[in-house]
Design a protein around this motif. Structure first.
Motif, short mmCIF file in Angstrom:
data_model
loop_
_atom_site.label_atom_id
_atom_site.label_comp_id
_atom_site.label_asym_id
_atom_site.label_seq_id
_atom_site.Cartn_x
_atom_site.Cartn_y
_atom_site.Cartn_z
N SER A 10 0.22 -8.48 6.94
CA SER A 10 1.44 -8.25 6.17
C SER A 10 1.45 -6.83 5.64
CB SER A 10 1.52 -9.25 5.02
OG SER A 10 0.44 -9.05 4.15
N GLY A 11 1.74 -5.90 6.51
CA GLY A 11 1.93 -4.54 6.05
C GLY A 11 1.03 -3.54 6.72
N ASP A 12 1.26 -2.28 6.36
CA ASP A 12 0.55 -1.17 7.02
C ASP A 12 -0.85 -0.95 6.44
OD1 ASP A 12 1.94 -0.17 9.11
OD2 ASP A 12 3.12 1.25 7.92
N LYS A 17 -0.21 4.46 6.94
CA LYS A 17 0.74 4.97 5.93
C LYS A 17 0.65 6.49 5.85
CE LYS A 17 0.89 2.66 1.94
NZ LYS A 17 0.50 1.73 0.84
N ASP A 258 -1.10 -1.62 2.42
CA ASP A 258 -0.03 -2.42 1.82
C ASP A 258 -0.56 -3.72 1.24
OD1 ASP A 258 2.04 -0.72 2.13
OD2 ASP A 258 2.64 -1.47 4.10
N ALA A 259 -1.55 -4.30 1.92
CA ALA A 259 -2.10 -5.58 1.46
C ALA A 259 -3.50 -5.73 2.01
CB ALA A 259 -1.22 -6.72 1.97
N ALA A 262 -3.64 -6.32 5.75
CA ALA A 262 -2.83 -5.38 6.53
C ALA A 262 -3.17 -5.53 8.02
CB ALA A 262 -3.10 -3.96 6.05
#
Ligand code: MIC
Ligand code: SF4
Length: 653
Positions: A10-12, A17, A258-259, A262
């Protein structure tokens, strides 16, 4: 401690980033070629002479980066005029192009850059494979060949293929006598010296909090030994504390993925609490075993220092272990602090006396023994080093056995005279370790020469500095005799050795080329010259280790046209392409056995074939053909067609 593939991402990742934040062109997707903005560059002198010769050849004006620094730390022995001439040359070109010049004696480039320049969220490109040290501060810091760094200075950009990201989840806390060095040795044991190729290694998890920035920098520094593009840690309160301790608190920026879940391609879990003191045994950084298992082998030399295991905390811990004790009579202990600031602090607080009184030899704040510049051990010696590479012969003594260990293990073993596990033996020797209290460091710019604001300054060039070799455009028919068939994990130290007799000639390729492959095949250079047009065959991970482009430029000078291997290390592959030498990969690894030294190869229709995913070479004597993978990006093809990067830039600036 097991590997798993991450699901439900769930995310980069933090790495993505920062890269996306610097994207200049290209589509950001795994395996795609992108161009990123480079905020900072660093060079050191042993690769720097080539960088600045190339920068001059590009007619570049002032650098386009926010900050570029030329450090002098490798060739500091000055046994003749050559080193000092190189320093003067680099200083003069730095002045012309707006580059800060860090004089010899200031310290080792990576330690200095961490202290004075690195900042979270920035990108750094350096002409040294251990540039990823900056990842300890939450930056994307990448090691590259000198020409790529010269281009980054001239244009402010760097091209790379988007790597995958391995996540390393850290939990728990290190026990006394276990240090950051043991963390990275453990990761090397798990992933091997080629486990990081084509990937970034990103650390995350609760365990990160227990590691200081210099611990993190130790880990990201030696991520180079995994073959990784770079390694990175989040930027958190510890990052803030470190920047504040260096008087740069205003540069702090909190950063993380992000989490926790990631999009990592793979996750390795490391429980810090379960680690024990480890050692990389001769002759590879991934040949790792617990110190307790190796047992109390007799030690002749101990060397503490080099680009990260020479931080203030490392040397204070060393001083804690040595205070009031004596270096074993049969051990030579040498210590090289990472920077002048650290040395000065050790002098102020009395720790330096603990080291000297115990019988340690304090040597210059420079790379020194790590690159064979002095302190070579005696014949057949066992040398314990806190360094990051133990390739055969790199210490300057071909038959020495070099073990890579933490400062804690090194210091205790220097006292006992045998390889010693501190967890089992520390208390018995009366040593109790306590955490090193944080310190504040005053800024010291006395080793920095700033470029003038305006006006042209002359290039100062000593007689040992020779022009670098240039290739010619790829002809339609290329021939090459196999000069050498090497095994797996050939290092750039094998290809272009460096020690105190050769390092002074890094700006003189015609001379250096005589020693190409000297340590593993002393006839290589003569045979290559005789053939006029040659090829090299290698196994897996060909060209691992140092970023030195001399490992491509010397073969170029000797007429090498292609290198055929089972796989290549990232920086060396780029250096070959930058020099117009074709790096081709065996489609069928079984073909390796047939390509012995002496086989005469022909590549027909080279300019057409290079546009295809495979190239076919044939044996001129038997007619047997070899299908080789030519997985070049569009830009790489253009470079190879032009005969190297500089030629391509002259064609289409
Ligand atoms: C190394 O550690 O091998 C070096 C010496 O720093 C090299 C650079 C060089 O060969 O000059 C590196 O790491 O890139
Ligand atoms: Fe210098 Fe050794 Fe670090 Fe390379 S690894 S930069 S030679 S201290």
């Amino acid at each position: 401690m097991m590997k798993s593939v991450s699901n439900n991402a769930s995310g980069d990742t933090l790495a993505y980033k920062i890269l996306k934040d610097h994207l200049v062109s290209g589509t950001f997707a795994l395996g795609e070629e992108i161009e990123i903005r480079v905020d900072q560059t660093l060079t050191q002198d042993s690769t720097g002479t080539m960088v600045y010769l190339q920068l001059e050849a590009m007619d570049a004006g002032k650098v386009k980066t926010e900050l570029s620094v030329a450090y002098i730390d490798h060739n500091t022995l000055q046994t003749g005029y050559e080193n000092a001439d190189d320093h003067a040359f680099i200083e003069s070109v730095a002045k012309r192009h707006g580059v800060l010049f860090s004089k010899p004696g200031g310290g080792i480039c990576h330690q200095l850059h961490l202290e004075n320049c690195g900042a979270p969220g920035k990108t750094l490109l350096g002409s040294d494979s251990h540039t990823p040290t900056g990842g300890g501060l939450g930056m994307i810091a990448i090691g590259a060949g000198g020409l790529d760094v010269a281009v980054a200075m001239a244009k402010g950009v760097y091209r790379l293929t988007v790597p995958g990201v391995i996540g390393v989840r850290l939990t728990g806390e290190l026990r006394p006598w276990v240090s950051a060095k043991d963390v990275i040795l453990h990761v090397l044991k798990e992933l091997s010296v080629k486990g990081g190729v084509g990937r970034i290694v990103e650390y995350f998890g609760d365990g990160v909090r227990s590691l200081s920035v210099t611990d993190r920098a130790t880990i990201t520094n030696m991520g180079a030994e995994l073959g990784a593009t770079t390694s990175v840690f989040p930027s958190d309160e510890n990052t803030k504390d470190y920047l504040e301790s260096q008087g740069r608190g205003d540069q702090y920026l909190p950063l993380a993925a992000d989490a926790e879940d990631a999009a990592y391609d793979e996750i390795l879990h490391v429980d810090l609490s379960a680690l024990t003191p480890l050692a990389a045994m001769p002759h590879s950084p991934d040949n790792v075993k617990p110190v307790a298992e190796i047992g109390p082998i007799k030690v002749d030399q101990v060397a503490i220092g080099r680009c990260t295991y020479s931080s203030y905390a490392d040397l204070m811990t060393t001083a804690m272990i040595l205070k009031g004790r004596r270096v074993h009579p049969e051990v030579s202990l040498v210590i090289s602090p990472g920077s002048a600031k650290i040395l000065s602090k050790l002098a102020d607080n009395g720790a330096l006396s603990s080291l000297i009184d115990a019988g340690a030899r304090i040597i210059e704040n420079a790379c020194g023994p790590c690159i064979g510049m002095g302190q070579s051990p005696r014949s057949g010696a066992v040398s314990l080093r806190t360094f990051n590479r133990n390739f055969k012969g790199r210490s300057g003594t071909l038959d020495a056995d070099v073990y890579l260990v933490s400062p804690e293990t090194a210091a205790l073993s220097a006292v006992t005279g045998v390889l010693t596990d501190g967890i089992a033996e520390g208390a018995r020797h009366g040593v109790r370790l306590s955490p090193v209290a944080p310190e504040r460091f005053a800024r010291n710019d006395n080793f920095i020469v700033r470029p003038p604001d305006a006006g042209d300054t002359p290039v100062v060039m000593g007689p040992n500095i020779k022009p670098f070799p240039r290739n010619t455009a790829l002809p339609d028919r290329v021939t090459g005799r196999v000069i050498l068939r090497a095994g797996d994990n050939v290092t750039t130290d094998d290809i272009m050795p460096s020690d105190s007799s050769l390092l002074p000639y890094r700006s003189n390729i015609p001379y250096l080329a005589n020693f190409c492959f000297e340590k593993i095949d002393s006839g290589f250079s003569a045979r290559a010259k005789d053939a006029g047009s040659g090829a090299i065959v290698g196994g897996e991970n060909y060209g691992q280790g140092s970023s030195r482009e001399h490992a491509a430029l010397a073969p170029l000078y000797l007429g090498i046209k292609f290198v055929i291997a089972k796989s290549f290390a990232r920086i060396h592959r780029s250096n070959l392409i930058n020099s117009g030498i074709l790096p081709l990969v065996f489609e069928d690894h079984g073909d390796y056995d047939s390509l012995r030294a002496g086989v005469n190869l022909i590549l027909e229709d080279a300019r057409t074939q290079i546009g295809q995913p495979f190239m076919t070479l044939s044996d001129a004597d038997t007619g047997r053909t070899y299908r080789l993978i030519a997985n070049f990006t569009e830009l790489e093809r253009r470079m190879l067609l032009a005969g190297g990067k500089i030629n391509m830039m002259k064609e289409t600036p």
